[in-house]
Design an enzyme around this catalytic site. Structure first.
Site, PDB file in Angstrom:
ATOM      1  N   TYR A 172      38.271  31.810  39.307  1.00  0.00           N
ATOM      2  CA  TYR A 172      37.893  31.617  40.705  1.00  0.00           C
ATOM      3  C   TYR A 172      39.129  31.709  41.603  1.00  0.00           C
ATOM      4  O   TYR A 172      39.107  32.364  42.651  1.00  0.00           O
ATOM      5  CB  TYR A 172      37.213  30.253  40.861  1.00  0.00           C
ATOM      6  CG  TYR A 172      36.770  29.923  42.264  1.00  0.00           C
ATOM      7  CD1 TYR A 172      35.611  30.491  42.798  1.00  0.00           C
ATOM      8  CD2 TYR A 172      37.487  29.025  43.053  1.00  0.00           C
ATOM      9  CE1 TYR A 172      35.190  30.169  44.079  1.00  0.00           C
ATOM     10  CE2 TYR A 172      37.073  28.696  44.327  1.00  0.00           C
ATOM     11  CZ  TYR A 172      35.923  29.271  44.842  1.00  0.00           C
ATOM     12  OH  TYR A 172      35.508  28.960  46.112  1.00  0.00           O
ATOM     13  N   SER A 200      39.271  30.278  49.982  1.00  0.00           N
ATOM     14  CA  SER A 200      39.223  28.884  49.544  1.00  0.00           C
ATOM     15  C   SER A 200      40.642  28.343  49.563  1.00  0.00           C
ATOM     16  O   SER A 200      41.610  29.110  49.523  1.00  0.00           O
ATOM     17  CB  SER A 200      38.658  28.807  48.117  1.00  0.00           C
ATOM     18  OG  SER A 200      38.873  27.535  47.534  1.00  0.00           O
TER      19      SER A 200
END
Length: 259
Positions: A151, A138
């Site tokens: 995350y 990401s």
């Protein structure tokens, strides 16, 4: 360029968002097998994929990334259908900072376990003929995510693991190229109810961060999928790509220390 014709491709992840779109793009090519591995089967989606190209053999295999024995059984079932893996795409992801164990296991530990279990069928020194492992990180693996630090930690780990596995010494012996793709904000189920997913979402200032994310422009899953397949075809071992707003850009991490 890496020719996908006749290749056995394994996609680990769900049917929503980027994952299904990647599978759709691949089904338009002259691949041999497409095996989708995930926790929840969607027969309608699998039928739609098969309808894209009747000459490609498709299969869904149930697998729980939170359960190592489930993964071992799934890999065994997969290798009963194909003799080698040419491309492994680790696309499973979850944004759930309130549940640290799930966030770290699905995004990082599950991916690493899948690589270890698959390598014997890819490594040319074992039973494979080389190939590609593409791990999906990401932009929050490249940058901090103040509203979602767990995350971000998991996705930073994905990049560190993938770059380490891409070391030239490994590649020369195994023939397996490792590539990281870092999507920017993408329209998907993951982007829904962000405040509920943040362990600090009850704080007013964190709510402002999340509101900024909600208002930010997002790319479509289709745009991202096309660029992911493009990165795969380029087969540049060790490459880290940012896939954002329809653009594919190679990121050049800085090495600060050498032995």
């Amino acid at each position: 360029m890496f020719d996908l014709s006749g290749k056995n491709i394994v996609y680990v992840g769900g049917f929503s968002g980027i994952g299904y779109q990647v599978c759709q793009v691949l089904m338009k090519m002259k691949i041999n097998h497409l095996i989708v591995m995930g926790r929840m089967e969607n027969m309608e989606m699998m039928q739609k994929l098969q309808a894209e190209n009747s000459s490609v053999k498709t299969m869904f295999i149930h697998m729980n990334l939170m359960d190592r024995s489930s993964m071992e059984q799934a890999v065994k079932q997969m290798m009963g259908a194909i003799k080698q893996i040419d491309v492994l795409i680790n696309g499973a992801g979850v944004l759930a900072d309130k549940d640290m164990e799930t966030t770290m296991t699905v995004n990082l530990m599950g991916m690493m376990n899948m690589v270890w279990m698959s390598m014997p069928y890819m490594d040319k020194m074992q039973m494979g003929q080389g190939g590609i492992v593409m791990n999906i990180a990401s932009v929050y693996g490249l940058e901090p995510a103040p509203a979602f630090p767990v995350y971000a930690a998991a996705k930073h780990g994905v990049i560190g693991f993938t770059r380490s596995m891409a070391d030239q010494q490994h590649y020369q012996h195994t023939g397996v190229a490792f590539i990281t793709v870092c999507p920017g904000l993408t329209t998907s189920e993951m982007m829904m109810n962000l405040r509920e997913k943040s362990m600090m979402g009850q704080q007013s200032y964190v709510g402002e961060m999340i509101e900024a994310m909600n208002k930010a422009k997002q790319q479509s899953p289709q745009e991202c999928a096309m660029n992911m397949v493009k990165a795969m075809e380029m087969m540049k071992n060790g490459a880290v790509y940012m896939c954002n707003m329809g653009q594919l850009k190679e990121v050049m991490p800085t090495n600060y220390w050498h032995m």
